[in-house]
Design a protein around this motif. Sequence first.
Motif, PDB file in Angstrom:
ATOM      1  N   ALA A  70      -7.489  64.528  26.927  1.00  0.00           N
ATOM      2  CA  ALA A  70      -8.775  64.270  27.567  1.00  0.00           C
ATOM      3  C   ALA A  70      -8.813  64.766  29.007  1.00  0.00           C
ATOM      4  O   ALA A  70      -9.864  64.857  29.601  1.00  0.00           O
ATOM      5  CB  ALA A  70      -9.072  62.775  27.540  1.00  0.00           C
ATOM      6  N   ARG A 116     -16.048  56.995  21.506  1.00  0.00           N
ATOM      7  CA  ARG A 116     -15.852  58.433  21.372  1.00  0.00           C
ATOM      8  C   ARG A 116     -17.103  59.171  21.855  1.00  0.00           C
ATOM      9  O   ARG A 116     -18.215  58.865  21.416  1.00  0.00           O
ATOM     10  CB  ARG A 116     -15.567  58.782  19.926  1.00  0.00           C
ATOM     11  CG  ARG A 116     -15.153  60.202  19.747  1.00  0.00           C
ATOM     12  CD  ARG A 116     -14.149  60.269  18.609  1.00  0.00           C
ATOM     13  NE  ARG A 116     -13.622  61.592  18.470  1.00  0.00           N
ATOM     14  CZ  ARG A 116     -12.527  62.022  19.088  1.00  0.00           C
ATOM     15  NH1 ARG A 116     -11.887  61.222  19.906  1.00  0.00           N
ATOM     16  NH2 ARG A 116     -12.082  63.228  18.888  1.00  0.00           N
ATOM     17  N   ALA A 129     -17.544  66.549  24.081  1.00  0.00           N
ATOM     18  CA  ALA A 129     -16.353  66.492  24.927  1.00  0.00           C
ATOM     19  C   ALA A 129     -16.685  67.037  26.316  1.00  0.00           C
ATOM     20  O   ALA A 129     -17.495  67.965  26.455  1.00  0.00           O
ATOM     21  CB  ALA A 129     -15.225  67.298  24.307  1.00  0.00           C
ATOM     22  N   GLN A 135     -22.903  60.221  28.121  1.00  0.00           N
ATOM     23  CA  GLN A 135     -21.880  59.613  27.261  1.00  0.00           C
ATOM     24  C   GLN A 135     -21.679  58.128  27.541  1.00  0.00           C
ATOM     25  O   GLN A 135     -20.914  57.474  26.852  1.00  0.00           O
ATOM     26  CB  GLN A 135     -20.537  60.346  27.428  1.00  0.00           C
ATOM     27  CG  GLN A 135     -20.617  61.835  27.217  1.00  0.00           C
ATOM     28  CD  GLN A 135     -21.238  62.219  25.881  1.00  0.00           C
ATOM     29  OE1 GLN A 135     -20.903  61.650  24.847  1.00  0.00           O
ATOM     30  NE2 GLN A 135     -22.138  63.189  25.893  1.00  0.00           N
ATOM     31  N   HIS A 183     -13.027  56.737  28.045  1.00  0.00           N
ATOM     32  CA  HIS A 183     -14.063  56.490  27.032  1.00  0.00           C
ATOM     33  C   HIS A 183     -14.113  55.030  26.609  1.00  0.00           C
ATOM     34  O   HIS A 183     -13.084  54.443  26.313  1.00  0.00           O
ATOM     35  CB  HIS A 183     -13.816  57.334  25.787  1.00  0.00           C
ATOM     36  CG  HIS A 183     -13.629  58.787  26.082  1.00  0.00           C
ATOM     37  ND1 HIS A 183     -14.611  59.560  26.633  1.00  0.00           N
ATOM     38  CD2 HIS A 183     -12.559  59.601  25.914  1.00  0.00           C
ATOM     39  CE1 HIS A 183     -14.152  60.795  26.784  1.00  0.00           C
ATOM     40  NE2 HIS A 183     -12.910  60.837  26.360  1.00  0.00           N
TER      41      HIS A 183
END
Length: 133
Positions: free
Chosen positions: A58, A23, A27, A83, A20
């Motif tokens: 993660a 954040r 997820a 993301q 990442h």
Amino acid sequence: MTDVDSATRQPVRLTITPRHRQRPQVALLDWIHRRPEYRPAVRPAGGGGGGRPGFSDAVIIAVLAQGLLPGLFNLLQSWVDQQRTEASVRIQSGETEVELQVNGRTDAARLLTQATEALRAARQPGDLPDTPA
């Protein structure tokens, strides 16, 4: 059935590690679990510190049929795009393991081709240059 046929039918073990920059909004594990065919096969590796050494929360692990890889790679690519991050995917089939990097420029279909070619090449160490004996 040929050796190639049996090799493509072996289950594949994946370790997916997102990296990442910030954040993520969703997820990776939650993103993949939106699809019911992956829910039972994909799980967190650590689960709060009691997992394998070196794995963070993660990291996710999956053991699934190779036929599910195209869909999983599409999901992974869409998550990476959304993301604005990247991920490392370690793929193990039998005794053979390869690692691929996924970023915003990675095409999911090409990722599957790369994984297949890398696994095939890793199974034939005599054909690779600079392979230790």
